[in-house]
Design a protein around this motif. Sequence first.
Motif, PDB file in Angstrom:
ATOM      1  N   HIS A 354      52.178  15.677  34.210  1.00 47.79           N
ATOM      2  CA  HIS A 354      53.068  15.880  33.347  1.00 47.79           C
ATOM      3  C   HIS A 354      52.182  15.375  31.978  1.00 47.79           C
ATOM      4  O   HIS A 354      52.372  15.921  30.558  1.00 47.79           O
ATOM      5  N   SER A 384      46.843  23.825  24.759  1.00 50.88           N
ATOM      6  CA  SER A 384      47.970  24.687  24.791  1.00 50.88           C
ATOM      7  C   SER A 384      47.701  26.083  25.084  1.00 50.88           C
ATOM      8  O   SER A 384      48.085  27.007  25.823  1.00 50.88           O
ATOM      9  N   MET A 390      48.279  23.938  31.528  1.00 51.76           N
ATOM     10  CA  MET A 390      49.501  24.392  32.090  1.00 51.76           C
ATOM     11  C   MET A 390      50.493  23.184  32.533  1.00 51.76           C
ATOM     12  O   MET A 390      51.671  23.359  32.668  1.00 51.76           O
ATOM     13  N   TRP A 391      49.572  22.247  32.909  1.00 51.41           N
ATOM     14  CA  TRP A 391      50.343  21.188  33.869  1.00 51.41           C
ATOM     15  C   TRP A 391      51.269  20.145  32.707  1.00 51.41           C
ATOM     16  O   TRP A 391      51.999  19.618  32.913  1.00 51.41           O
ATOM     17  N   SER A 393      52.957  18.541  29.704  1.00 56.29           N
ATOM     18  CA  SER A 393      54.402  18.789  28.984  1.00 56.29           C
ATOM     19  C   SER A 393      54.206  17.727  27.551  1.00 56.29           C
ATOM     20  O   SER A 393      54.750  18.084  26.438  1.00 56.29           O
ATOM     21  N   ILE A 432      53.701  27.135  31.348  1.00 60.02           N
ATOM     22  CA  ILE A 432      53.971  25.732  32.064  1.00 60.02           C
ATOM     23  C   ILE A 432      54.065  26.075  33.494  1.00 60.02           C
ATOM     24  O   ILE A 432      53.976  27.345  34.028  1.00 60.02           O
ATOM     25  N   MET A 436      58.095  22.237  37.109  1.00 56.33           N
ATOM     26  CA  MET A 436      58.203  21.170  35.919  1.00 56.33           C
ATOM     27  C   MET A 436      59.950  21.131  35.806  1.00 56.33           C
ATOM     28  O   MET A 436      60.383  21.868  34.678  1.00 56.33           O
ATOM     29  N   TYR A 439      61.988  21.054  32.148  1.00 55.73           N
ATOM     30  CA  TYR A 439      62.035  22.174  31.178  1.00 55.73           C
ATOM     31  C   TYR A 439      63.348  23.043  31.634  1.00 55.73           C
ATOM     32  O   TYR A 439      63.972  22.776  32.770  1.00 55.73           O
ATOM     33  N   ARG A 444      61.399  27.714  32.991  1.00 54.83           N
ATOM     34  CA  ARG A 444      60.790  27.538  34.310  1.00 54.83           C
ATOM     35  C   ARG A 444      60.663  28.934  34.799  1.00 54.83           C
ATOM     36  O   ARG A 444      59.651  29.348  35.323  1.00 54.83           O
ATOM     37  N   MET A 451      55.445  21.966  24.284  1.00 57.59           N
ATOM     38  CA  MET A 451      54.522  20.657  24.580  1.00 57.59           C
ATOM     39  C   MET A 451      54.384  19.989  23.303  1.00 57.59           C
ATOM     40  O   MET A 451      54.429  20.473  22.364  1.00 57.59           O
TER      41      MET A 451
END
Length: 501
Positions: A354, A384, A390-391, A393, A432, A436, A439, A444, A451
């Motif tokens: 994250h 971004s 995408m992993w 945050s 994302i 996760m 979120y 999700r 981010m």
Amino acid sequence: MNAPRLHSLREYIDTLAGLGDVQEWAHEVDLNLEVGAAIRHCYDTKAPAPLFTRIHGQDNGFRILGAPGALSSVSGAPFARVALSLGLPFSSSGPEIVRALADARSVTPIAPVVVDSGPCHENVLLGDAADLTQLPVPLLHDGDGGPYINTWGTIIVSTPDGRWTNWSIARIMRLDRNRMTGILHFRQHLGQIYRMWVDQGKPMPFALVQGAEPAVPFVAGMALPDGTDEVGFLGGYFGQAQSLVRCRTVDLHVPANAEIVIEGHVAVGETALEGPMGEYTGYISGSPRPLPVYHVTAITHRDQAILPVVVAGEPVEETQTASGIMASAELLHQLRQTDLPVTDVWYSLESALHLLVVTVPRDWSERTRFTSEQLTRAVADVVSGSKAGMWASRVLLLDDDVDPTDANEVMWAFATRAHPVERQHVVDVKPIVPLMLGYSAAERQAAAGPMKTYDCLLPTDNSRPRRTAFTHNYPFEIQRRVIEGARRASVNVGSASDSPR
């Protein structure tokens, strides 16, 4: 300098054994949770990789290798399994591995060569004989929706026109003797290619490869650009073509030295319930949901084949080492392409990916003429806008006096260098991973969310504070004397009462 390329899982196991980083479990173990629990215990204790050779209910010689790409038990070489898999010295550091991979992104791909036969075809099971229940597929977590047959294997598919062949990793759950089901997400290349077949109303041919040479799962998990063949990147990385053999029932090619190959088609319009499953975020994820069905038409395997098994969950396991390190390399490559003065990129393994750490040299302002705010925004834009981002945050932008792979240093630097409110940049929406948990449910579902990037850079002028750490504060000669003194003292360990009076 690179280490020799390991051409098979068995060469890899032998190499680990030479380092004391694999251990044979010769006593009988049960596929119902015991194998999964044993592998999780190895992660938690950083034990050698377990090789299970006696599995309850299995008398066909199949074996299981657990934790194939996890952190190593070798002292001073935590990334030994990753490094050896990628043809690097076992003592390579995390940043050294990332840089080697990022460098290879500029190398010309080398197409594979097709050979007539290979060890993966020592046993060929077709039709009714292709029985998934004969494979040692474990129930990994208490709470999983079923036994997961794919946790470290590579799924090979091609576009209907044959112009793009994709190698990827995604979880797959066994349903019965000849059916499986699993995730084909629209954000992944696997899902995108499946959609092409669905649009033509045709089932998608697939090959699920277990136990290929150790580099294959890592490259299969790398976020390469659309249309890129992973097998070509692999050839370019090693400077040597990958040897493939033709599948027996589908028009695909697979690594000749693989341990197990499962062939078949993914149906159109047919679904089965998949999940939940313990996932890399550290939680049993989701609830049963309908996903496409894989129909099996053939199983081929080596004698006494070995199934590699990963038990995803709380860090650190292979989702973090493989996905995190490979995505770090791709982001380092992309940041270099924009001429940003980046030293290293590292997904924090301990954060379950994250948290992304990006480091820059002290003279970054001279190289870019950016303010720290502009540099923060530029880094955030690349991360971004990348599939490899995408992993994340949260992104920490730090000076490169901090080792991004050292979770203690990163936590200290973040806590002491980041303003609690200011010097932060928010990207409102980016791709994302739907798993996760932080979120919202809507984010999700959409696989999209915000981010935040933290500017943790120190002043570049004379007001820059000095660190007090051993390696940063003391002159080199003093460090050398202390290290030598500590070494000498370590051989004279005793109690105070043993001291002369």
